[in-house]
Design a protein around this motif. Structure first.
Motif, PDB file in Angstrom:
ATOM      1  N   GLY A   1       0.850  -1.189   0.000  1.00 62.00           N
ATOM      2  CA  GLY A   1       0.000   0.000   0.000  1.00 62.00           C
ATOM      3  C   GLY A   1       0.879   1.230   0.000  1.00 62.00           C
ATOM      4  O   GLY A   1       1.840   1.313  -0.774  1.00 62.00           O
TER       5      GLY A   1
ATOM      6  N   HIS B   1      -1.012  -3.388   8.061  1.00 59.12           N
ATOM      7  CA  HIS B   1      -1.795  -2.851   6.951  1.00 59.12           C
ATOM      8  C   HIS B   1      -2.531  -3.973   6.225  1.00 59.12           C
ATOM      9  O   HIS B   1      -3.713  -3.839   5.878  1.00 59.12           O
ATOM     10  CB  HIS B   1      -0.859  -2.105   5.994  1.00 59.12           C
TER      11      HIS B   1
ATOM     12  N   ALA C   1      -6.663  -4.853   6.114  1.00 61.42           N
ATOM     13  CA  ALA C   1      -7.405  -5.075   4.872  1.00 61.42           C
ATOM     14  C   ALA C   1      -8.204  -6.366   4.978  1.00 61.42           C
ATOM     15  O   ALA C   1      -9.391  -6.414   4.630  1.00 61.42           O
ATOM     16  CB  ALA C   1      -6.441  -5.131   3.681  1.00 61.42           C
TER      17      ALA C   1
ATOM     18  N   ARG D   1     -11.283  -6.170   6.953  1.00 63.67           N
ATOM     19  CA  ARG D   1     -12.355  -5.468   6.245  1.00 63.67           C
ATOM     20  C   ARG D   1     -12.800  -6.241   5.004  1.00 63.67           C
ATOM     21  O   ARG D   1     -13.463  -5.682   4.145  1.00 63.67           O
ATOM     22  CB  ARG D   1     -11.871  -4.085   5.799  1.00 63.67           C
TER      23      ARG D   1
ATOM     24  N   ASP E   1     -11.028  -7.099   2.578  1.00 64.09           N
ATOM     25  CA  ASP E   1     -10.463  -6.334   1.475  1.00 64.09           C
ATOM     26  C   ASP E   1      -9.046  -6.850   1.208  1.00 64.09           C
ATOM     27  O   ASP E   1      -8.580  -7.801   1.859  1.00 64.09           O
ATOM     28  CB  ASP E   1     -10.433  -4.845   1.859  1.00 64.09           C
ATOM     29  N   SER E   2      -8.387  -6.287   0.237  1.00 62.91           N
ATOM     30  CA  SER E   2      -7.007  -6.697  -0.042  1.00 62.91           C
ATOM     31  C   SER E   2      -6.208  -5.462  -0.408  1.00 62.91           C
ATOM     32  O   SER E   2      -6.753  -4.396  -0.677  1.00 62.91           O
ATOM     33  CB  SER E   2      -6.959  -7.707  -1.179  1.00 62.91           C
ATOM     34  N   THR E   3      -4.885  -5.627  -0.433  1.00 59.28           N
ATOM     35  CA  THR E   3      -4.010  -4.489  -0.682  1.00 59.28           C
ATOM     36  C   THR E   3      -2.912  -4.863  -1.670  1.00 59.28           C
ATOM     37  O   THR E   3      -2.576  -6.035  -1.824  1.00 59.28           O
ATOM     38  CB  THR E   3      -3.409  -3.967   0.639  1.00 59.28           C
ATOM     39  N   GLY E   4      -2.374  -3.852  -2.330  1.00 51.61           N
ATOM     40  CA  GLY E   4      -1.317  -4.068  -3.317  1.00 51.61           C
ATOM     41  C   GLY E   4       0.043  -3.681  -2.787  1.00 51.61           C
ATOM     42  O   GLY E   4       0.248  -3.585  -1.569  1.00 51.61           O
TER      43      GLY E   4
ATOM     44  N   PRO F   1      -3.927  -4.687  -5.912  1.00 51.36           N
ATOM     45  CA  PRO F   1      -4.537  -5.504  -4.856  1.00 51.36           C
ATOM     46  C   PRO F   1      -5.216  -6.733  -5.472  1.00 51.36           C
ATOM     47  O   PRO F   1      -5.808  -6.619  -6.549  1.00 51.36           O
ATOM     48  CB  PRO F   1      -5.584  -4.570  -4.233  1.00 51.36           C
ATOM     49  N   THR F   2      -5.106  -7.880  -4.819  1.00 45.04           N
ATOM     50  CA  THR F   2      -5.799  -9.084  -5.303  1.00 45.04           C
ATOM     51  C   THR F   2      -7.263  -8.754  -5.491  1.00 45.04           C
ATOM     52  O   THR F   2      -7.923  -8.316  -4.545  1.00 45.04           O
ATOM     53  CB  THR F   2      -5.744 -10.195  -4.232  1.00 45.04           C
TER      54      THR F   2
ATOM     55  N   SER G   1      -9.790 -10.663  -5.713  1.00 49.80           N
ATOM     56  CA  SER G   1     -10.749 -11.527  -5.017  1.00 49.80           C
ATOM     57  C   SER G   1     -10.954 -11.055  -3.585  1.00 49.80           C
ATOM     58  O   SER G   1     -10.065 -11.194  -2.748  1.00 49.80           O
ATOM     59  CB  SER G   1     -10.232 -12.974  -4.984  1.00 49.80           C
ATOM     60  N   ILE G   2     -12.107 -10.486  -3.304  1.00 45.19           N
ATOM     61  CA  ILE G   2     -12.422 -10.077  -1.939  1.00 45.19           C
ATOM     62  C   ILE G   2     -13.832 -10.531  -1.601  1.00 45.19           C
ATOM     63  O   ILE G   2     -14.661 -10.748  -2.479  1.00 45.19           O
ATOM     64  CB  ILE G   2     -12.289  -8.545  -1.755  1.00 45.19           C
TER      65      ILE G   2
ATOM     66  N   ARG H   1     -16.049  -8.888   0.157  1.00 45.80           N
ATOM     67  CA  ARG H   1     -17.038  -7.808   0.190  1.00 45.80           C
ATOM     68  C   ARG H   1     -18.011  -7.917  -0.978  1.00 45.80           C
ATOM     69  O   ARG H   1     -17.637  -8.336  -2.073  1.00 45.80           O
ATOM     70  CB  ARG H   1     -16.337  -6.468   0.017  1.00 45.80           C
TER      71      ARG H   1
END
Lengths: 365, 365, 365, 365
Positions: free
Chosen positions: B160, B199, B203, B206, B208-211, B305-306, B308-309, B311
């Motif tokens: 991130g 971090h 994610a 939540r 979620d994912s991050t890059g 960010p991947t 696949s989440i 959410r």
């Protein structure tokens, strides 16, 4: 050591800056395709150095003599060869050029690669002049793309630290891209032209040069162009872009900035609109899994400052293997970014044409 | 639609995430070259998902079964085929997968490209799992490079917005690169591990994912590797890097930042030291004119960010052409950056091996 | 639709018989290699039509203008482009040529392939004239081979039903091959020249033409050149040979005759002589498993009679789709076999050069 | 050293006779194409050794395990990998095999090429067994061709000096070709089977082997497939045919015999019939200028006698560099011609498929 690119739209480029000429052979143009030579000349002129104060004083008409492959204005289906003869060259005694290593240039790397036999005059085959054949080929690719409703255009995204606006990645139109073609200093925000030109002028006055960023896009690209892995549109386009001298970075969509997002932000939401699938944002630059998704294709390329500057620099004499101070004389661009705009467009046009043809090869049944 | 890469070190990759298996064929390994299968397994393990909380819970041993090309530990000179059988797959009913379009994924682009016939299970051929063959091939390339004194290594440059230190582009050593291999979360500045992991955890919490960004380098590369234009080291490396799913940006040396410099800053001064030509800075990342200049080769790749989440996201049903809300279940990485480090290294190793072999082809007389 | 050949010694050819010119681009010549332009001109002259009564009356100097890739007599390492401008062409009104289909020619196949857009003047890209670039490229390959101690030569093995002697497949020498180069009607058995020329003259008097066979060999080829399957020396050579217009058959060693033998006859016995492995016969033409075995490489190519004859023939008008009688006027060879000798040699030289370079690529460690 | 072929229908083959297995990767199969695995198995069985007394006693089921690229009977568009595991191998101690050079085999050439590291068991990668992947790939190509109305078939044209009839080159039908598929000893003139089998038996009784000729044809090929020069149908087909171990000669149409004709005989007269252009003879084998002309495509391939025979032969020991007498034991075909029929067909099918796809790539606009 390959001057060949493409499996479908096959390009061979050749030439040295101060040799007999430069040119290209293109194999794979559909027979009967009408070639608009005026349109090619139009885009060639965008790259050519001219009166614009950002460019070198060397004037090259870059007139392409067609040797083969066109008859009565249509592609014959045989390879198209075009040659641009080198004129207005001042070679002088070049024996000493071999030992003179210009920092930031290919001189040293090329000397080692070619055992000192590479043509040192004007950079030889490393010259930015060899991008003229890329523009020629890209201009034909552009005409083929046009029949598919695809338009390619680009603007100066930055000169040094000064930035233009960004393309609207969702609502970008073909007209907006085409309008940029006619500008010698293409910007979305015209207010930036004065400070950017001032930045370039200041560099020139200091016998220095400056870099920048070019943002390029294509509209009208249907979903389904490109492939996963080695024929991803990003791979093929980046391969061509990094072939352009001075390009040191390439990014698609949000590029490096996407790495700072969360997926909940960067995943472009999808909706059905008028019977088509669209995305309501375009962080991916129109490409997912290496394949176009129907949104505008968007990329940026970072251009390093022209390494040829008149300032005295620390260098080496490769013959005597001694340190030396080097001051380069001659005609140089203080900033090649404006002229490089059409080169970047050409790379994207070539990549799209290649992958459209590749796609057609497997859809014959 | 090409799963083939390389003119000298020729790689074919194949496989689908939940099909019979994945693998690769490599043609061009020098006959008699000793293949260290343990070293390959070591690097394969770096990519494999494991117990690290940043990774997916799916455990794949990624054991490669050698089908051909190795006998008694040495390359036979015939094509090497290796297969990783797919195990631990939970496919279930995949008919409905076809119509379920995951935002940020290749699902829609792939559906159009393949007329809905692509394997939708686990992403099929678009799966990040197909990078395992890249790492296998890259590990062999790495062994060939090692004989030339070349070492490749990489670290997490950013998760991130959180950044690691940068490689010292001038004084980077092989030992420094090798030391990174053994780290599951490779950083130059170990102090960044805690905030970066936090971090990623945030994610995940939540859904979620991050890059992030990966910086990769090679030391010990002699000057003269690569060519101008289509075989530039940058072109060949970027081609491979952009084949890696999730890579959206690639830069060499200072990359995008070089565009903000003046040439007087970015031209790396050259000096003679101990009878060799060196640069006292390395803004060009060890490459000028597409050819190595003897300085460390340095690049960065931006990882999105991947997609696949878990959410709920806005998507479409491609069969009914209606808007839909989509919640993806299953096992996903909240951040693939740590596992991607060895993939990025593999791409650089493959490119260097290819171009070293290419250089050898013209030096036989 | 590919005018490109070779992975290492990469050749692009272009041109149309009555267009602006013909030529080629060669990428992969080792930098610094001394190019003997006189030697190239020598071999080009062997193919060029001249005063020999077997040849067309059209006189073409076939002077190659070097555009790039050579400086001060040495290869620069950049692509070599050479152009032969078309002069002495009499095109006239060619619109009607499109509909005139010459039996035995590519006219009909080409019309369909290119939708009628191919250049019909003088056969366009199908002209035998396009073999001049092959000879140019082959002549450079020959010079590279010479440094490896390899010599390529050929003779007329048959004109119509009249046969020359065969090469001694075991004791063939480089001198014997070189001696053939200077003959305008190269034969092993000089006594056959008079009857063969009479056969050709008789055909011409009847407004007809005749075919023949060319036998070609290379001496000094070390064992180990070529590969099993798709890079077999036979595959690569035959690919090039069948690119030569009029070649309808290719055989290596005993070729079709080997099919009538038993293995106890065709297996070449092996012996150690002076510390080397040799064969005491050479039914396999110096190639087993696609790879050279150190014996002379021997092949034959069948050349069909030149299809252009003045006799009235049954044909069709492709525009009106009606039967028509066709009488071709113009300048034609009653037998192209003598001029084709150097073309066949060039194909073998190119194949050997390609595979020697390919071998070098995997021997760099 | 290339196990890759094709620009559109891209084939990689791998495997060694007594290693883990053999197989292939095919990239470029149109997504959604229905793959008939039974039809593939049918053609694979035609190549497989069986109970026919002309064949080796080694029984290999040649069952292909599909690893990727097919789902629910349709091509997914991703690379198809298939593996045939090696079973029924008797390797024994193979260290001594390396030094045992079998005359007529690739043993010596391969030893030199691979520095003695090639797999010597059962011929390794040089084994005729590696043609099984060619047949697999060819069988898929055949299915694609079938959709275009193209049929490929072949027969034994000769066993040693005993000849079958020739195809009627003008009136050949698809049915006639298909009927040959089901014959284990396919002949046009069934009366030749007894003497031909007797010839083979006699060879076996003398611990010897015999060669032959295969004639292969394709019907239903429209005009316009192939290109002049390097993508001529003859070039691409011959490239593949000479990749098949034991092929020493290839000819199209009248082939070598055409060289004895006059053009007034060999120029196939053209007529309009039912609104189509046809030829009233077919000396050119359906190909002029490298491009199909709508007539049946006809070729012949010469197969040398299997070099593996039990008779004592003169050979060398490559380790000790001494002369030796060699008697080969094991299971060998006294004549591989019947089993090679489907391999030759496969090569033609692959070439036609490649060039049809190539043609499609330039017809997308």
């Amino acid at each position: 050591m390959s001057a060949n690119f493409g499996r479908q739209f096959r390009l061979s480029i050749f030439g040295e800056s101060h040799g007999g000429g430069i040119g290209m052979v293109i194999d794979g143009i559909p027979a009967g395709f009408p070639i608009d030579e005026d349109a090619i000349a139009y885009h060639m002129a965008r790259r050519a150095p001219g009166n614009d104060p950002t460019a070198t004083a060397r004037k090259e008409p870059d007139r392409v003599k067609i040797v083969s492959g066109i008859l009565d204005g249509h592609a014959t289906g045989a390879p198209l060869c075009g040659i641009i003869e080198n004129t207005n060259t001042r070679s002088g005694d070049y024996a000493q050029l071999r030992s003179r290593i210009r920092p930031g240039h290919a001189d040293y790397a090329g000397f080692v690669k070619y055992n000192g036999y590479n043509d040192p005059r004007g950079g030889g085959h490393f010259s930015g002049r060899i991008t003229a054949p890329l523009v020629f080929a890209g201009s034909i690719a552009r005409q083929i793309l046009q029949k598919q409703g695809i338009t390619v255009g680009a603007h100066i995204a930055a000169i040094g630290p000064l930035c233009d606006s960004r393309f609207d990645p969702v609502n970008l139109t073909a007209d907006a891209l085409t309008a940029l073609h006619s500008l010698r200093f293409p910007l979305l925000n015209a207010d930036m032209e004065t400070p950017m030109r001032a930045h370039i002028d200041a560099a020139r006055m200091r016998q220095d040069s400056t870099g920048g960023v070019i943002e390029c896009a294509a509209t009208g690209v249907r979903a389904g162009v490109g492939s996963p892995f080695f024929d991803s549109l990003e791979s093929v386009t980046a391969h061509l872009l990094f072939s352009v001298p001075a390009v040191k970075g390439v990014e698609f969509g949000d590029g490096f900035a996407i790495s700072q997002l969360h997926s909940s932000e960067s995943n472009d939401p999808m909706r059905v609109a008028d019977g088509h699938v669209i995305c309501t944002s375009n962080h991916n630059g129109g490409i997912t899994g290496g394949i176009t998704n129907g949104m505008p294709v968007i990329l940026r390329a970072a251009i390093k400052p022209t390494p040829s500057i008149s300032r005295t620099q620390q260098s080496v004499n490769i013959e005597t293997m001694e340190n030396t101070d080097l001051a380069i004389t001659g005609r140089h661009d203080p900033c090649i970014v404006p002229r490089a705009v059409v080169v970047i467009e050409s790379a994207l046009a070539l990549a799209l044409c290649e992958l459209l043809m590749d796609d057609a090869a497997t859809h014959f049944i």
